[in-house]
Design a protein around this motif. Structure first.
Motif, PDB file in Angstrom:
ATOM      1  N   GLU A 146       0.839  -1.191   0.000  1.00 51.66           N
ATOM      2  CA  GLU A 146       0.000   0.000   0.000  1.00 51.66           C
ATOM      3  C   GLU A 146       0.873   1.240   0.000  1.00 51.66           C
ATOM      4  O   GLU A 146       2.020   1.199   0.438  1.00 51.66           O
ATOM      5  CB  GLU A 146      -0.943   0.014   1.199  1.00 51.66           C
ATOM      6  N   GLY A 147       0.336   2.312  -0.520  1.00 51.68           N
ATOM      7  CA  GLY A 147       1.094   3.543  -0.552  1.00 51.68           C
ATOM      8  C   GLY A 147       0.385   4.604  -1.345  1.00 51.68           C
ATOM      9  O   GLY A 147      -0.804   4.500  -1.653  1.00 51.68           O
ATOM     10  N   TYR A 148       1.148   5.632  -1.688  1.00 53.29           N
ATOM     11  CA  TYR A 148       0.619   6.709  -2.513  1.00 53.29           C
ATOM     12  C   TYR A 148       1.742   7.312  -3.343  1.00 53.29           C
ATOM     13  O   TYR A 148       2.915   7.183  -3.028  1.00 53.29           O
ATOM     14  CB  TYR A 148      -0.091   7.781  -1.689  1.00 53.29           C
ATOM     15  N   THR A 149       1.351   7.932  -4.446  1.00 54.99           N
ATOM     16  CA  THR A 149       2.288   8.585  -5.345  1.00 54.99           C
ATOM     17  C   THR A 149       2.053  10.089  -5.311  1.00 54.99           C
ATOM     18  O   THR A 149       0.953  10.541  -5.619  1.00 54.99           O
ATOM     19  CB  THR A 149       2.107   8.070  -6.779  1.00 54.99           C
ATOM     20  N   CYS A 150       3.043  10.820  -4.866  1.00 56.51           N
ATOM     21  CA  CYS A 150       3.083  12.289  -4.830  1.00 56.51           C
ATOM     22  C   CYS A 150       2.155  12.933  -3.792  1.00 56.51           C
ATOM     23  O   CYS A 150       2.501  13.959  -3.240  1.00 56.51           O
ATOM     24  CB  CYS A 150       2.807  12.891  -6.201  1.00 56.51           C
ATOM     25  N   THR A 151       1.022  12.360  -3.530  1.00 54.99           N
ATOM     26  CA  THR A 151       0.113  12.920  -2.532  1.00 54.99           C
ATOM     27  C   THR A 151      -0.756  11.797  -1.965  1.00 54.99           C
ATOM     28  O   THR A 151      -1.100  10.856  -2.699  1.00 54.99           O
ATOM     29  CB  THR A 151      -0.758  14.041  -3.133  1.00 54.99           C
ATOM     30  N   PRO A 152      -1.114  11.841  -0.677  1.00 52.23           N
ATOM     31  CA  PRO A 152      -1.931  10.778  -0.093  1.00 52.23           C
ATOM     32  C   PRO A 152      -3.259  10.536  -0.819  1.00 52.23           C
ATOM     33  O   PRO A 152      -3.813   9.439  -0.755  1.00 52.23           O
ATOM     34  CB  PRO A 152      -2.159  11.255   1.340  1.00 52.23           C
ATOM     35  N   SER A 153      -3.761  11.524  -1.553  1.00 49.38           N
ATOM     36  CA  SER A 153      -5.008  11.300  -2.287  1.00 49.38           C
ATOM     37  C   SER A 153      -4.817  10.359  -3.485  1.00 49.38           C
ATOM     38  O   SER A 153      -5.783   9.816  -4.006  1.00 49.38           O
ATOM     39  CB  SER A 153      -5.613  12.635  -2.746  1.00 49.38           C
ATOM     40  N   ASN A 154      -3.568  10.112  -3.896  1.00 46.53           N
ATOM     41  CA  ASN A 154      -3.257   9.160  -4.970  1.00 46.53           C
ATOM     42  C   ASN A 154      -2.865   7.810  -4.370  1.00 46.53           C
ATOM     43  O   ASN A 154      -1.867   7.209  -4.750  1.00 46.53           O
ATOM     44  CB  ASN A 154      -2.109   9.677  -5.846  1.00 46.53           C
ATOM     45  N   ASP A 155      -3.659   7.316  -3.437  1.00 51.10           N
ATOM     46  CA  ASP A 155      -3.310   6.084  -2.731  1.00 51.10           C
ATOM     47  C   ASP A 155      -3.738   4.846  -3.520  1.00 51.10           C
ATOM     48  O   ASP A 155      -4.577   4.901  -4.413  1.00 51.10           O
ATOM     49  CB  ASP A 155      -3.911   6.070  -1.332  1.00 51.10           C
ATOM     50  N   TRP A 156      -3.126   3.713  -3.172  1.00 48.30           N
ATOM     51  CA  TRP A 156      -3.446   2.444  -3.789  1.00 48.30           C
ATOM     52  C   TRP A 156      -3.145   1.326  -2.795  1.00 48.30           C
ATOM     53  O   TRP A 156      -2.446   1.507  -1.812  1.00 48.30           O
ATOM     54  CB  TRP A 156      -2.665   2.246  -5.091  1.00 48.30           C
ATOM     55  N   ARG A 157      -3.696   0.154  -3.071  1.00 50.25           N
ATOM     56  CA  ARG A 157      -3.531  -1.005  -2.193  1.00 50.25           C
ATOM     57  C   ARG A 157      -3.621  -2.266  -3.051  1.00 50.25           C
ATOM     58  O   ARG A 157      -4.456  -2.362  -3.929  1.00 50.25           O
ATOM     59  CB  ARG A 157      -4.611  -1.002  -1.125  1.00 50.25           C
ATOM     60  N   SER A 158      -2.755  -3.238  -2.777  1.00 43.17           N
ATOM     61  CA  SER A 158      -2.733  -4.487  -3.525  1.00 43.17           C
ATOM     62  C   SER A 158      -2.386  -5.628  -2.569  1.00 43.17           C
ATOM     63  O   SER A 158      -1.673  -5.428  -1.590  1.00 43.17           O
ATOM     64  CB  SER A 158      -1.685  -4.396  -4.634  1.00 43.17           C
ATOM     65  N   THR A 159      -2.853  -6.820  -2.871  1.00 46.63           N
ATOM     66  CA  THR A 159      -2.483  -7.994  -2.079  1.00 46.63           C
ATOM     67  C   THR A 159      -1.598  -8.945  -2.889  1.00 46.63           C
ATOM     68  O   THR A 159      -1.383 -10.077  -2.495  1.00 46.63           O
ATOM     69  CB  THR A 159      -3.739  -8.738  -1.581  1.00 46.63           C
ATOM     70  N   TRP A 160      -1.061  -8.481  -4.031  1.00 44.26           N
ATOM     71  CA  TRP A 160      -0.161  -9.296  -4.838  1.00 44.26           C
ATOM     72  C   TRP A 160       1.199  -9.358  -4.149  1.00 44.26           C
ATOM     73  O   TRP A 160       1.796  -8.342  -3.832  1.00 44.26           O
ATOM     74  CB  TRP A 160      -0.016  -8.697  -6.231  1.00 44.26           C
ATOM     75  N   ILE A 161       1.679 -10.568  -3.898  1.00 46.18           N
ATOM     76  CA  ILE A 161       2.953 -10.784  -3.207  1.00 46.18           C
ATOM     77  C   ILE A 161       3.836 -11.671  -4.085  1.00 46.18           C
ATOM     78  O   ILE A 161       3.378 -12.638  -4.665  1.00 46.18           O
ATOM     79  CB  ILE A 161       2.729 -11.452  -1.829  1.00 46.18           C
ATOM     80  N   ASN A 162       5.125 -11.353  -4.143  1.00 46.22           N
ATOM     81  CA  ASN A 162       6.069 -12.047  -4.997  1.00 46.22           C
ATOM     82  C   ASN A 162       6.973 -12.971  -4.180  1.00 46.22           C
ATOM     83  O   ASN A 162       7.711 -12.484  -3.322  1.00 46.22           O
ATOM     84  CB  ASN A 162       6.919 -10.999  -5.726  1.00 46.22           C
ATOM     85  N   PRO A 163       6.962 -14.318  -4.427  1.00 49.99           N
ATOM     86  CA  PRO A 163       7.932 -15.197  -3.760  1.00 49.99           C
ATOM     87  C   PRO A 163       9.347 -14.806  -4.164  1.00 49.99           C
ATOM     88  O   PRO A 163       9.581 -14.383  -5.293  1.00 49.99           O
ATOM     89  CB  PRO A 163       7.590 -16.588  -4.282  1.00 49.99           C
ATOM     90  N   GLU A 164      10.303 -14.935  -3.251  1.00 53.04           N
ATOM     91  CA  GLU A 164      11.672 -14.529  -3.524  1.00 53.04           C
ATOM     92  C   GLU A 164      12.644 -15.578  -2.997  1.00 53.04           C
ATOM     93  O   GLU A 164      12.362 -16.268  -2.039  1.00 53.04           O
ATOM     94  CB  GLU A 164      11.968 -13.195  -2.846  1.00 53.04           C
ATOM     95  N   THR A 165      13.816 -15.661  -3.620  1.00 52.28           N
ATOM     96  CA  THR A 165      14.893 -16.527  -3.169  1.00 52.28           C
ATOM     97  C   THR A 165      16.130 -15.658  -2.956  1.00 52.28           C
ATOM     98  O   THR A 165      16.465 -14.826  -3.792  1.00 52.28           O
ATOM     99  CB  THR A 165      15.197 -17.628  -4.190  1.00 52.28           C
ATOM    100  N   TYR A 166      16.797 -15.845  -1.824  1.00 55.34           N
ATOM    101  CA  TYR A 166      17.986 -15.071  -1.470  1.00 55.34           C
ATOM    102  C   TYR A 166      19.151 -16.006  -1.202  1.00 55.34           C
ATOM    103  O   TYR A 166      18.964 -17.129  -0.749  1.00 55.34           O
ATOM    104  CB  TYR A 166      17.744 -14.254  -0.197  1.00 55.34           C
ATOM    105  N   THR A 167      20.365 -15.520  -1.447  1.00 53.74           N
ATOM    106  CA  THR A 167      21.578 -16.207  -1.020  1.00 53.74           C
ATOM    107  C   THR A 167      22.002 -15.553   0.281  1.00 53.74           C
ATOM    108  O   THR A 167      22.118 -14.331   0.367  1.00 53.74           O
ATOM    109  CB  THR A 167      22.687 -16.077  -2.078  1.00 53.74           C
TER     110      THR A 167
END
Length: 102
Positions: A51-72
């Motif tokens: 979740e977040g916003y771009t340039c101003t809080p009125s440009n907010d957005w929310r998503s539940t898409w999550i990306n699996p990751e692999t780390y060394t």
């Protein structure tokens, strides 16, 4: 990032960026499981929120898409104790100091 002994994990990432007089904000909260094989740490979150916003809080957005990751995983010692670095395909995290618990 917190990894518990049963392999469950919770992490929160925050990014705040200001350009000129405009500020954008991103917050990612994830919960899931971590598995480890050798020096490979695989993070598989089944739930989370971006979740977040771009340039101003009125440009907010929310998503539940999550990306699996692999780390060394790299463990090292420095002048302040131990440090842990996770090297991913698109990111790198460094944590210090850390404590391992059983």
């Amino acid at each position: 990032m917190e990894i518990k002994s049963d392999g469950t994990d919770q992490r929160t990432r925050v990014l705040v960026m200001t350009t000129s007089s405009r500020t954008s904000r991103l917050r990612i909260t994830e919960k899931g499981r971590v598995s480890m094989t050798g020096d490979q740490l695989r993070y598989q979150p089944p739930s989370g929120v971006n979740e977040g916003y771009t340039c101003t809080p009125s440009n907010d957005w929310r998503s539940t898409w999550i990306n699996p990751e692999t780390y060394t995983l790299t463990l090292s010692r420095d002048g302040q104790g131990r440090s842990m670095t996770l090297h991913g395909k698109e990111s790198e995290y460094q944590c210090q100091p850390f404590q391992a618990s059983r």
